[in-house]
Design a protein around this motif. Structure first.
Motif, PDB file in Angstrom:
ATOM      1  N   VAL A  10       0.831  -1.201   0.000  1.00 35.56           N
ATOM      2  CA  VAL A  10       0.000   0.000   0.000  1.00 35.56           C
ATOM      3  C   VAL A  10       0.868   1.254   0.000  1.00 35.56           C
ATOM      4  CG1 VAL A  10      -1.653   1.337   1.369  1.00 35.56           C
ATOM      5  CG2 VAL A  10      -1.933  -1.140   1.123  1.00 35.56           C
ATOM      6  N   ALA A  11       2.018   1.194   0.651  1.00 36.93           N
ATOM      7  CA  ALA A  11       2.893   2.367   0.770  1.00 36.93           C
ATOM      8  C   ALA A  11       3.387   2.872  -0.578  1.00 36.93           C
ATOM      9  CB  ALA A  11       4.078   2.039   1.675  1.00 36.93           C
ATOM     10  N   ARG A  12       3.336   2.035  -1.597  1.00 32.22           N
ATOM     11  CA  ARG A  12       3.825   2.471  -2.911  1.00 32.22           C
ATOM     12  C   ARG A  12       2.843   3.399  -3.616  1.00 32.22           C
ATOM     13  NH1 ARG A  12       6.374  -1.826  -6.883  1.00 32.22           N
ATOM     14  NH2 ARG A  12       6.358   0.124  -8.072  1.00 32.22           N
ATOM     15  N   TYR A  13       1.596   3.396  -3.185  1.00 33.46           N
ATOM     16  CA  TYR A  13       0.581   4.178  -3.904  1.00 33.46           C
ATOM     17  C   TYR A  13       0.584   5.632  -3.450  1.00 33.46           C
ATOM     18  CZ  TYR A  13      -1.117  -0.104  -5.933  1.00 33.46           C
ATOM     19  OH  TYR A  13      -1.202  -1.277  -6.642  1.00 33.46           O
ATOM     20  N   GLN A  14       0.593   6.515  -4.434  1.00 35.30           N
ATOM     21  CA  GLN A  14       0.584   7.947  -4.168  1.00 35.30           C
ATOM     22  C   GLN A  14      -0.806   8.555  -4.301  1.00 35.30           C
ATOM     23  OE1 GLN A  14       3.479   9.720  -6.793  1.00 35.30           O
ATOM     24  NE2 GLN A  14       5.198   8.666  -5.833  1.00 35.30           N
ATOM     25  N   ALA A  15      -1.661   7.965  -5.119  1.00 36.73           N
ATOM     26  CA  ALA A  15      -3.013   8.472  -5.319  1.00 36.73           C
ATOM     27  C   ALA A  15      -3.889   7.334  -5.817  1.00 36.73           C
ATOM     28  CB  ALA A  15      -3.025   9.622  -6.323  1.00 36.73           C
ATOM     29  N   VAL A  16      -5.128   7.279  -5.305  1.00 40.19           N
ATOM     30  CA  VAL A  16      -6.080   6.253  -5.719  1.00 40.19           C
ATOM     31  C   VAL A  16      -7.456   6.906  -5.834  1.00 40.19           C
ATOM     32  CG1 VAL A  16      -7.117   4.009  -5.208  1.00 40.19           C
ATOM     33  CG2 VAL A  16      -4.769   4.492  -4.466  1.00 40.19           C
ATOM     34  N   ALA A  17      -8.160   6.602  -6.919  1.00 41.30           N
ATOM     35  CA  ALA A  17      -9.501   7.140  -7.132  1.00 41.30           C
ATOM     36  C   ALA A  17     -10.458   6.021  -7.473  1.00 41.30           C
ATOM     37  CB  ALA A  17      -9.487   8.174  -8.258  1.00 41.30           C
ATOM     38  N   GLN A  18     -11.671   6.095  -6.931  1.00 37.69           N
ATOM     39  CA  GLN A  18     -12.705   5.134  -7.289  1.00 37.69           C
ATOM     40  C   GLN A  18     -13.370   5.570  -8.582  1.00 37.69           C
ATOM     41  OE1 GLN A  18     -15.386   3.988  -4.145  1.00 37.69           O
ATOM     42  NE2 GLN A  18     -17.011   3.458  -5.591  1.00 37.69           N
ATOM     43  N   LEU A  19     -13.591   4.626  -9.495  1.00 31.37           N
ATOM     44  CA  LEU A  19     -14.199   4.909 -10.788  1.00 31.37           C
ATOM     45  C   LEU A  19     -15.695   4.636 -10.734  1.00 31.37           C
ATOM     46  CD1 LEU A  19     -11.447   3.328 -13.075  1.00 31.37           C
ATOM     47  CD2 LEU A  19     -11.606   5.659 -12.185  1.00 31.37           C
ATOM     48  N   ASP A  20     -16.421   5.300 -11.597  1.00 33.08           N
ATOM     49  CA  ASP A  20     -17.888   5.225 -11.556  1.00 33.08           C
ATOM     50  C   ASP A  20     -18.445   3.926 -12.114  1.00 33.08           C
ATOM     51  OD1 ASP A  20     -18.077   7.710 -10.388  1.00 33.08           O
ATOM     52  OD2 ASP A  20     -18.226   8.760 -12.306  1.00 33.08           O
ATOM     53  N   GLY A  21     -17.759   3.349 -13.094  1.00 31.99           N
ATOM     54  CA  GLY A  21     -18.317   2.174 -13.747  1.00 31.99           C
ATOM     55  C   GLY A  21     -17.309   1.053 -13.894  1.00 31.99           C
ATOM     56  N   VAL A  22     -17.723   0.025 -14.608  1.00 31.53           N
ATOM     57  CA  VAL A  22     -16.867  -1.126 -14.877  1.00 31.53           C
ATOM     58  C   VAL A  22     -15.853  -0.760 -15.960  1.00 31.53           C
ATOM     59  CG1 VAL A  22     -16.835  -3.507 -15.707  1.00 31.53           C
ATOM     60  CG2 VAL A  22     -18.713  -2.706 -14.242  1.00 31.53           C
ATOM     61  N   VAL A  23     -14.582  -1.100 -15.731  1.00 34.82           N
ATOM     62  CA  VAL A  23     -13.533  -0.833 -16.714  1.00 34.82           C
ATOM     63  C   VAL A  23     -12.680  -2.079 -16.874  1.00 34.82           C
ATOM     64  CG1 VAL A  23     -13.439   1.645 -16.228  1.00 34.82           C
ATOM     65  CG2 VAL A  23     -11.953   0.085 -14.965  1.00 34.82           C
ATOM     66  N   ASP A  24     -12.053  -2.208 -18.027  1.00 31.80           N
ATOM     67  CA  ASP A  24     -11.119  -3.304 -18.248  1.00 31.80           C
ATOM     68  C   ASP A  24      -9.820  -3.045 -17.493  1.00 31.80           C
ATOM     69  OD1 ASP A  24     -12.892  -4.569 -19.959  1.00 31.80           O
ATOM     70  OD2 ASP A  24     -12.084  -3.555 -21.742  1.00 31.80           O
ATOM     71  N   ARG A  25      -9.155  -4.120 -17.155  1.00 36.52           N
ATOM     72  CA  ARG A  25      -7.880  -3.982 -16.458  1.00 36.52           C
ATOM     73  C   ARG A  25      -6.825  -3.424 -17.409  1.00 36.52           C
ATOM     74  NH1 ARG A  25      -5.505  -9.361 -13.910  1.00 36.52           N
ATOM     75  NH2 ARG A  25      -5.053  -9.799 -16.099  1.00 36.52           N
ATOM     76  N   ALA A  26      -6.045  -2.468 -16.923  1.00 40.74           N
ATOM     77  CA  ALA A  26      -4.987  -1.868 -17.736  1.00 40.74           C
ATOM     78  C   ALA A  26      -3.878  -1.373 -16.818  1.00 40.74           C
ATOM     79  CB  ALA A  26      -5.532  -0.708 -18.570  1.00 40.74           C
ATOM     80  N   VAL A  27      -2.655  -1.502 -17.290  1.00 41.97           N
ATOM     81  CA  VAL A  27      -1.494  -1.026 -16.546  1.00 41.97           C
ATOM     82  C   VAL A  27      -0.641  -0.187 -17.493  1.00 41.97           C
ATOM     83  CG1 VAL A  27       0.585  -1.662 -15.257  1.00 41.97           C
ATOM     84  CG2 VAL A  27      -1.491  -3.051 -15.040  1.00 41.97           C
ATOM     85  N   GLY A  28      -0.235   0.990 -17.047  1.00 42.79           N
ATOM     86  CA  GLY A  28       0.594   1.859 -17.869  1.00 42.79           C
ATOM     87  C   GLY A  28       1.671   2.512 -17.029  1.00 42.79           C
ATOM     88  N   ASN A  29       2.613   3.137 -17.700  1.00 43.34           N
ATOM     89  CA  ASN A  29       3.688   3.840 -17.016  1.00 43.34           C
ATOM     90  C   ASN A  29       3.274   5.271 -16.690  1.00 43.34           C
ATOM     91  OD1 ASN A  29       5.503   1.642 -17.207  1.00 43.34           O
ATOM     92  ND2 ASN A  29       6.013   2.223 -19.309  1.00 43.34           N
ATOM     93  N   VAL A  30       3.735   5.772 -15.574  1.00 45.82           N
ATOM     94  CA  VAL A  30       3.482   7.162 -15.203  1.00 45.82           C
ATOM     95  C   VAL A  30       4.331   8.065 -16.094  1.00 45.82           C
ATOM     96  CG1 VAL A  30       3.765   8.898 -13.389  1.00 45.82           C
ATOM     97  CG2 VAL A  30       2.876   6.627 -12.820  1.00 45.82           C
ATOM     98  N   PRO A  31       3.721   8.955 -16.863  1.00 48.01           N
ATOM     99  CA  PRO A  31       4.514   9.859 -17.692  1.00 48.01           C
ATOM    100  C   PRO A  31       5.178  10.928 -16.840  1.00 48.01           C
ATOM    101  CG  PRO A  31       2.191  10.420 -17.857  1.00 48.01           C
ATOM    102  CD  PRO A  31       2.267   9.171 -17.020  1.00 48.01           C
ATOM    103  N   ASN A  32       6.327  11.385 -17.289  1.00 45.79           N
ATOM    104  CA  ASN A  32       7.002  12.491 -16.612  1.00 45.79           C
ATOM    105  C   ASN A  32       6.179  13.757 -16.804  1.00 45.79           C
ATOM    106  OD1 ASN A  32       8.794  14.706 -16.025  1.00 45.79           O
ATOM    107  ND2 ASN A  32      10.482  13.242 -16.143  1.00 45.79           N
ATOM    108  N   PRO A  33       5.899  14.521 -15.749  1.00 47.23           N
ATOM    109  CA  PRO A  33       5.104  15.735 -15.933  1.00 47.23           C
ATOM    110  C   PRO A  33       5.763  16.756 -16.846  1.00 47.23           C
ATOM    111  CG  PRO A  33       6.011  15.627 -13.706  1.00 47.23           C
ATOM    112  CD  PRO A  33       6.229  14.296 -14.339  1.00 47.23           C
TER     113      PRO A  33
END
Length: 313
Positions: A129-152
């Motif tokens: 859990v300590a690795r997570y910086q931000a988490v948001a609940q989504l409104d609907g069903v979504v497919d699983r996806a994993v991506g890289n965090v882009p540099n701001p």
């Protein structure tokens, strides 16, 4: 919210692809600033629709630049602490969770709090859990996806958006749509933007700011809609505050767009006055003029003409 200036202290540059040399021009910052100014003005609308038309020598990059300014000037989302979001979730909950490196979207599975380093299984990934910086609940069903965090990147830092970058990726503002030729718009979003005054400066893809809605993306915000779909009756999301209409194929649908704010991009490289005629017709339909300089607080760059007015929706 910070607006980008096209003055001498800030010189943004663009390259068609990552690693390419950034080419600087004052109009780059000016169009980013327009997106920021439009978001600020959107709060002043009184139930009427604001139509802004800009006539440019070529349409290239304009929608992506304005969209970047719009998104980066949005208020940062206020999210609960990751552990609290995980505690409130169950197996019917879909989350978007952001670490320092990954964006993980999908169904929540379980939270293990009995160990010294609590772990969570969400989106098919088991991580502390300590690795997570931000988490948001989504409104609907979504497919699983994993991506890289882009540099701001430079632009997000310049506009003050980098300090809440993880939260912006977890819960981006879903209040803009780009309408036009989807292939061209995606190509523009893949162009990179950065510090044009720095030798060897690295750019960030504008897609990292606009977050086009893509089935393969781990985070998304902005639908990129082919103009013909609007003509066939496809409606923009209810959350959409601004629609960017790129060239005549989209501008001819102006009367069908009911978002509070519409930006029309007229491409003068095409010998066709139909787009301008559609805008002028709307301008004559019980409209009220809005000063680009005095009310929107935006000054068009050289070779760009601009017109703004409000109409009844």
């Amino acid at each position: 919210m910070t607006a980008v200036s096209a003055g001498p202290r800030v010189m943004l540059g663009i390259a068609d692809e990552t690693g390419g040399p950034l080419v600087s021009a004052p109009w780059i910052g000016a169009f980013v600033s327009l997106g920021s100014r439009l978001r600020r003005y959107a709060t002043q609308l009184d139930g009427r629709q604001l139509v802004v038309a800009i006539s440019v020598p070529r349409r290239d990059y304009v929608a992506a630049l304005v969209g970047s300014g719009w998104m980066l000037s949005s208020p940062a989302p206020q999210l609960a602490e990751p552990i609290d979001v995980f505690r409130a979730a169950d197996r019917t909950t879909y989350l978007r969770a952001v670490t320092d490196r990954l964006i993980i979207t999908g169904a929540f599975s379980s939270l293990e709090e009995s160990r010294n380093d609590p772990r969570v299984l969400t989106g098919g990934k088991l991580l502390p859990v300590a690795r997570y910086q931000a988490v948001a609940q989504l409104d609907g069903v979504v497919d699983r996806a994993v991506g890289n965090v882009p540099n701001p990147g430079y632009l997000a830092e310049l506009m003050g958006a980098s300090k809440d970058w993880a939260a912006r990726l977890a819960a981006p503002s879903a209040d803009m749509a780009l309408v036009g030729t989807a292939k061209w718009l995606h190509e523009d979003l893949n162009a990179v933007i950065g510090d044009g005054a720095a030798d060897g400066g690295q750019g960030t893809p504008m897609s990292a700011y606009v977050l086009p809605d893509d089935d393969r993306a781990a985070t998304w915000s902005t639908p990129v809609v082919p103009a013909y779909r609007i003509g066939e009756g496809w409606e923009l999301p209810e959350t959409c505050l601004m629609a960017v209409l790129d060239r005549f194929g989209a501008i001819k649908l102006l009367n069908d767009i009911t978002t509070p704010l519409v930006l029309c991009i007229v491409d003068r490289s095409v010998a066709d006055e139909s787009a301008a005629e559609t805008i002028i017709e709307a301008r004559h339909n019980n409209s009220r003029p809005v000063s680009i300089v005095d009310e929107l607080r935006w000054r068009p760059p050289r070779t760009v003409e601009a017109l703004a007015f409000t109409v009844a929706v």
